[in-house]
Design an enzyme around this catalytic site. Structure first.
Site, PDB file in Angstrom:
ATOM      1  N   ASP A 384       0.823  -1.214   0.000  1.00 20.36           N
ATOM      2  CA  ASP A 384       0.000   0.000   0.000  1.00 20.36           C
ATOM      3  C   ASP A 384       0.863   1.274   0.000  1.00 20.36           C
ATOM      4  OD1 ASP A 384      -2.087   1.741   0.380  1.00 20.36           O
ATOM      5  OD2 ASP A 384      -2.819   0.792   2.219  1.00 20.36           O
ATOM      6  N   TRP A 494      -4.475  -8.393  -4.081  1.00 22.51           N
ATOM      7  CA  TRP A 494      -5.803  -7.763  -4.215  1.00 22.51           C
ATOM      8  C   TRP A 494      -6.442  -7.720  -2.833  1.00 22.51           C
ATOM      9  CZ3 TRP A 494      -8.824  -7.561  -9.186  1.00 22.51           C
ATOM     10  CH2 TRP A 494     -10.133  -7.102  -9.014  1.00 22.51           C
ATOM     11  N   ASP A 495      -6.493  -6.533  -2.259  1.00 23.95           N
ATOM     12  CA  ASP A 495      -6.935  -6.392  -0.868  1.00 23.95           C
ATOM     13  C   ASP A 495      -8.385  -5.921  -0.805  1.00 23.95           C
ATOM     14  OD1 ASP A 495      -6.691  -6.396   1.911  1.00 23.95           O
ATOM     15  OD2 ASP A 495      -4.802  -5.283   1.903  1.00 23.95           O
ATOM     16  N   ASP A 565      -3.304 -10.930   8.988  1.00 25.53           N
ATOM     17  CA  ASP A 565      -2.334  -9.863   9.237  1.00 25.53           C
ATOM     18  C   ASP A 565      -1.471 -10.188  10.447  1.00 25.53           C
ATOM     19  OD1 ASP A 565      -2.984  -8.314   7.101  1.00 25.53           O
ATOM     20  OD2 ASP A 565      -4.199  -6.865   8.199  1.00 25.53           O
TER      21      ASP A 565
HETATM   22  C1  GLA Z   1      -4.376  -5.029   4.824  1.00 17.98           C
HETATM   23  C2  GLA Z   1      -3.482  -6.201   4.446  1.00 17.98           C
HETATM   24  C3  GLA Z   1      -2.066  -5.880   4.842  1.00 17.98           C
HETATM   25  C4  GLA Z   1      -1.626  -4.622   4.134  1.00 17.98           C
HETATM   26  C5  GLA Z   1      -2.569  -3.485   4.453  1.00 17.98           C
HETATM   27  C6  GLA Z   1      -2.273  -2.268   3.600  1.00 17.98           C
HETATM   28  O1  GLA Z   1      -4.465  -4.903   6.197  1.00 17.98           O
HETATM   29  O2  GLA Z   1      -3.927  -7.367   5.052  1.00 17.98           O
HETATM   30  O3  GLA Z   1      -1.217  -6.958   4.515  1.00 17.98           O
HETATM   31  O4  GLA Z   1      -1.600  -4.858   2.750  1.00 17.98           O
HETATM   32  O5  GLA Z   1      -3.926  -3.841   4.223  1.00 17.98           O
HETATM   33  O6  GLA Z   1      -3.078  -1.200   3.891  1.00 17.98           O
END
Ligand code: GLA
Length: 753
Positions: A384, A494-495, A565
């Site tokens: 990001d 792809w989030d 995460d």
């Molecule tokens: C999510 C994803 C993380 C990271 C953040 C970026 O939390 O799971 O791995 O990419 O977004 O904002």
């Protein structure tokens, strides 16, 4: 471009030619429309002539169902494979237990309409234009679209609503794919208020339900509970799969264990709101029903329109929970993943998120890329922060142009650098989201899910774009296509970082708006399919703030997933154990990050962190600028060792030798390659107490007659351990490890001589 989404057939066409054990005891080609229409007037003898029985065999499983004396489709059997010549009895509807539990309710319906006094979960519930809500589905006909598939057509006893049930049996694994297509041939619209893909029944017994629950940074908790009367609901009402429940279940009989006993299991292939109910009826039978979540559901079918449900897969094993997950893993690798039947192993990746968060710059990323390359990393991924006015999570989502302050010359210099270091390049995107502080939102405030005139609830200061809208779909596909066309990008992370609120779609008339629950996810799938078709070299990861969008629907279009995460290695041991119940290591990305860990403040060695992640698809997500020479050397050595067992770990058969659930201080996993030429095993101790030895590990899945040489990847075996021995030795005698202390790990490979 005309891109077909993967709907039916339920297996990839190439695999349909595999000769199968799909046998039909009776297969009526002729339509028995009269049966459905005039059941009430028929004599018993006439009815008997129209009571076909269907049998599907695959792997070690037989699934059988047929038409009962009332014309309903009724499950007969789901379990271990029956003798080829065994006659499947014609089903008989269950008795009425009392006036409170009628026969229709007690009968193990294969796909029950809500009507006629049904108190169990219906598969289908509709409201007709005249207010009638009674739906009773009777058998009409069957057809066999190919060797491994079967369609059954049901129809309401008087109204022109038909349901086609699709069955496809995988001859190797015995995993059955079921889905339904509901069609309205009435002169007026009907509203589908509930639509399951399938229902599965089991006879009375003592059963244990296994399911996965969690939350952000706490996904993949395995729960086990006795199935009792009443209903256990596994679901997401969130618009996407969710961290809280995952659409998978396993039901063990009696004292089924990790490697023994009967287990029935299933997984729903849908990334929108979903529901699986597990319930026990008044006669102690169990029924599992899964499909679209009926909460707030209402899909209007105009005359002639159809609704296709997701696929609800199911399987059976008598090799316990381990056998169940190994079957599912093989099936996912062989039939579900976009690169099936031979998906490439996941490269060892570096991801910048935990190192830089959104403070990405060209020199900063290049410095990390140099360090990553020195470790032997295959793919460098910038996370990001690279686009729009993205400095914090308060702005930028939706504006998918490269931020010129951070990357004055675009992405090309960084990509060139990464490639010159021998790695390919991946990029983070979050296509379905928008920050209110963005050019996109300022221009198109109507593009988000919302009810006009009502508040728009923000989560992480972002709103959800209504991907169901054709203009939003076009925008999302357009920017991604441009990004991939203009840059040498090999991979997209792809989030999807929030769930839905106020799920309105005000472009449509009021009675159509709930289509959003279906069309949003359909458009997501179709964008992924179209991108893959146009950019065949690009691989994609499904991430949703960790493991919020992991299911067999998204895995038809994405090569891997981000499980959580939470990268704390101790937590990962239990998370990986839970994850592996349903999904293969092939898709389970596992990063090594910094210590002490940001979430638990737990300090662990690089070696321990590496070994935990080496049980998955390995990645590094640490700030390598802070690693000392010794840590770099350890990581480099272990990455090289990982490359030697990579295919075995990712694509082998997984044995959970010691599960870290239930607070065990030990854990161990083993993977065996398909040809049994190699095994890799990993062992961990949380904290040795009272000097206890690590339990002797009896390996599994080896060729008993072959000789295997033992190689240490990390750690020591007991001094009297042979350098080589037969598979029988390693499996029966086992191996003692010298493993003590706090947060210690060891790993070995066994290679066939
Ligand atoms: C999510 C994803 C993380 C990271 C953040 C970026 O939390 O799971 O791995 O990419 O977004 O904002």
């Amino acid at each position: 471009m005309n891109v077909r989404m993967k709907t039916f057939p339920l297996l990839k066409p190439a695999l349909l030619s595999v000769s199968a054990g799909l046998a039909f005891a009776v297969l009526l080609g002729a339509t028995s429309e009269a049966f459905a229409q005039t059941t009430a007037e028929q004599t018993a003898a006439q009815r008997a002539a129209y009571q076909p029985v269907f049998r599907l065999d695959g792997g070690n499983m037989t699934y059988a169902f047929g038409v009962n004396e009332r014309g309903e489709l009724q499950q007969i059997y789901w379990g271990g494979k029956l003798g080829a010549g065994d006659a499947i009895p014609t089903p008989k509807a269950a008795m009425e237990l009392a006036s409170f539990d009628n026969s229709y309710n007690n009968t193990p319906q294969e796909y029950a309409g809500w009507g006629q006094g049904l108190y169990m979960e219906p598969a289908l519930k509709v409201t007709f234009a005249d207010g009638n809500r009674d739906l009773v589905l009777h058998y009409v006909s069957s057809n066999k679209p190919d060797e491994n598939s079967l369609n059954i057509v049901l129809k309401d006893i008087s109204r022109a609503i038909t349901v086609t049930l699709h069955y496809t049996m995988d001859p190797d694994s015995g995993i059955l794919a079921r889905a339904a297509t509901i069609e309205n041939a009435e002169p007026k619209a009907v509203v589908v208020e509930q639509a399951a893909a399938a229902a599965y029944s089991l006879p009375p017994a003592h059963y244990t339900l296994n399911y996965l629950s969690g939350r952000w940074a706490g996904e993949w908790t395995l729960n086990r509970e006795t199935i009792k009367q009443g209903q256990r609901v596994l679901e997401s009402r969130r618009g996407s799969t969710g961290h809280q429940n995952n659409p998978w279940f396993a039901i063990g009989k009696g004292d089924a264990g990790e490697e023994n006993g009967e287990v029935w299991y299933g997984a729903l292939a849908w990334s929108g709101s979903w529901r699986i109910t597990v319930e026990q009826d008044a006669l102690d039978k169990v029924r599992v029903t899964g499909g679209f979540n009926p909460f707030d559901f209402g899909y209007t079918l105009k005359p002639g329109e159809r609704l296709e449900t997701p696929i609800f897969y199911s399987g059976y094993t008598h090799h316990g929970y381990g056998g169940a997950s190994r079957s599912l893993h093989r099936f996912i690798r062989g039939h579900v993943l976009p690169q099936a039947p031979n998906p490439k192993t996941r490269p060892v990746i570096y991801n910048s998120w935990e190192a830089t968060e959104m403070n990405v710059t060209e020199p900063g990323q290049e410095a990390l890329a140099e360090k990553a390359a020195a470790l032997g990393i295959d793919r460098f991924i910038m996370d990001d922060g690279w686009f729009g006015q993205r400095k914090t999570d308060h702005a930028g989502l939706g504006d998918w142009y490269v931020n010129k302050e951070k990357f004055p010359n675009g992405l090309k210099p960084l990509i060139d650098k990464v490639k010159s270091l021998g790695m390919d390049f991946g990029l983070w995107v979050e296509p379905e989201m928008v920050n209110p502080d963005s050019d996109l939102y300022r221009k198109h405030p109507d593009w988000v899910l919302n009810f006009p005139g009502r508040p728009r609830t923000e989560q992480r200061t972002q709103l959800v774009l209504n991907l169901a809208r054709p203009d939003v779909r076009a925008y999302v596909f357009g920017f991604l296509d441009k990004l991939l066309s203009e840059n040498q990008i090999s991979f997209l992370k792809w989030d999807y970082n929030r769930n839905w609120s106020e799920p309105g779609w005000d472009q449509l008339p009021g009675d159509q708006q709930k289509r959003v629950y279906v069309e949003f996810t359909r458009n997501l799938y179709s964008i992924l399919a179209e991108l893959r078709a146009k950019h065949p070299g690009v691989e994609i990861e499904s991430c949703s703030g960790g493991g919020g969008r992991v299911d067999l629907g998204i895995l038809r279009y994405t090569d891997e997933v981000w499980p959580s995460d939470n990268t704390d290695p101790l937590d990962r041991l239990t998370q990986q154990d839970g994850f592996s119940r349903a999904y293969p290591v092939q898709v389970m990305m596992a990063w090594v990050t910094d210590s002490p860990h940001w979430l638990n403040n737990r300090a662990t060695s690089v070696t321990y962190r590496m070994l935990v992640s080496m049980q998955g698809s390995l990645g590094i997500g640490a700030n390598l600028n802070n690693w000392n020479a010794e840590e770099m050397a350890t990581a480099k050595r272990l990455i090289a060792a990982y490359h030697k067992v990579q295919k075995t770990v990712q694509q082998g058969d997984l044995y959970r030798l010691i599960s870290p659930t239930d607070g065990s201080e030990f854990s161990a996993t083993e993977s065996v390659s398909a040809d049994k030429s190699q095994a890799a095993f990993f062992a961990f101790v949380h904290s040795t107490q009272e000097g206890r030895s690590f339990p002797r590990l009896q390996l599994m899945g080896l060729d008993p007659a072959a000789t295997y040489a033992l190689t240490s990847i990390e750690g020591k075996a007991a001094p009297d351990t042979p350098a080589e021995a037969t598979g029988a030795w390693w499996m029966n005698h086992g191996i003692d490890l010298m493993l003590r202390g706090d947060f210690q790990g060891a790993a070995f490979s066994l290679d066939k001589k």
